[in-house]
Design a protein around this motif. Structure first.
Motif, short mmCIF file in Angstrom:
data_model
loop_
_atom_site.label_atom_id
_atom_site.label_comp_id
_atom_site.label_asym_id
_atom_site.label_seq_id
_atom_site.Cartn_x
_atom_site.Cartn_y
_atom_site.Cartn_z
N PRO A 61 44.94 32.89 40.63
CA PRO A 61 44.46 34.17 41.13
C PRO A 61 44.24 34.45 42.48
O PRO A 61 43.84 33.37 43.12
CB PRO A 61 43.32 34.50 39.99
CG PRO A 61 42.98 32.79 39.57
CD PRO A 61 44.20 32.39 39.73
N GLU A 64 39.02 37.37 41.80
CA GLU A 64 38.23 36.91 40.45
C GLU A 64 39.04 37.46 39.21
O GLU A 64 38.91 37.06 38.36
CB GLU A 64 36.88 37.82 40.52
CG GLU A 64 35.94 37.29 41.42
CD GLU A 64 36.20 37.97 42.86
OE1 GLU A 64 36.51 39.43 42.89
OE2 GLU A 64 35.88 37.24 43.75
N LYS A 65 39.95 38.41 39.36
CA LYS A 65 40.85 39.32 38.45
C LYS A 65 41.76 37.89 38.07
O LYS A 65 42.47 37.16 38.92
CB LYS A 65 41.50 40.48 38.99
CG LYS A 65 40.47 41.43 39.25
CD LYS A 65 41.43 42.62 40.04
CE LYS A 65 42.26 43.36 38.88
NZ LYS A 65 42.91 44.49 39.45
N PRO A 66 42.03 37.92 36.50
CA PRO A 66 43.03 37.02 36.27
C PRO A 66 44.42 37.39 36.51
O PRO A 66 44.62 38.52 36.74
CB PRO A 66 42.64 36.74 34.77
CG PRO A 66 42.16 38.21 34.47
CD PRO A 66 41.39 38.37 35.66
N GLU A 68 48.00 38.43 35.73
CA GLU A 68 48.82 39.05 34.59
C GLU A 68 50.20 38.86 34.74
O GLU A 68 50.66 38.69 36.08
CB GLU A 68 48.48 40.44 34.64
CG GLU A 68 47.05 40.91 34.24
CD GLU A 68 47.00 42.37 33.94
OE1 GLU A 68 48.10 43.30 34.05
OE2 GLU A 68 45.76 42.96 33.74
N ASN A 88 48.08 39.92 40.63
CA ASN A 88 46.95 39.35 41.11
C ASN A 88 47.09 37.95 41.36
O ASN A 88 46.20 37.18 41.23
CB ASN A 88 45.84 39.42 39.94
CG ASN A 88 45.54 40.74 39.68
OD1 ASN A 88 45.66 41.72 40.56
ND2 ASN A 88 45.43 41.08 38.46
#
Length: 139
Positions: A61, A64-66, A68, A88
């Motif tokens: 990543p 912080e966002k995983p 996708e 991301n």
């Protein structure tokens, strides 16, 4: 622009369940495009799954966002096309993009070389934190 005869897609978290979902989408795609020869189905599906698995296993990543994964697959009269994206995600390292086969005792590193052997073209794009591999196979 060439007519799209059938299409399928998946978008969701980059995890092992995504690979199963992409397999299911490919199976449904072949139901809608039964005219595609078995060899083209098998080689293209293997390349798509390998690209998706590389994202699941290796994409990191960007914040912080995983990560996708998004897969958009289409069948055209003489071409199969897949856009396999990692949202991301950090940009892959330059050596992650090399298509040469590793030594026979290496435990990884064959993904891109395998993909390139199975399809007609592989291209890579990076835009706004998204890595996208575009795979095509002429039928």
């Amino acid at each position: 622009m060439t007519e799209v005869i059938a299409s399928r897609g998946f978008r969701g978290p980059s995890n092992e369940e995504a690979i199963e979902a992409i397999h299911n989408e490919l199976d449904a795609l072949w139901d809608d495009a039964s005219f595609v020869p078995d060899m083209d189905r098998m080689t293209f599906a293997t390349a798509v799954i390998e690209a998706a698995a590389n994202i699941v296993q290796h994409a990191l990543p960007v914040a912080e966002k995983p990560v996708e994964i998004d897969v958009d697959i289409s069948v055209r009269p003489t071409r199969l096309v897949a856009r396999v994206s990692a949202f991301n995600a950090r940009e892959p390292f330059a050596n992650d993009m090399q298509a040469s086969m590793p030594d026979s005792d290496a435990e990884s590193g064959r993904g891109l070389a395998l993909i390139e052997a199975l399809v007609t073209t592989v291209t890579f794009e990076r835009q706004d934190g998204t890595n996208t591999w575009i795979l095509t196979r002429d039928t």
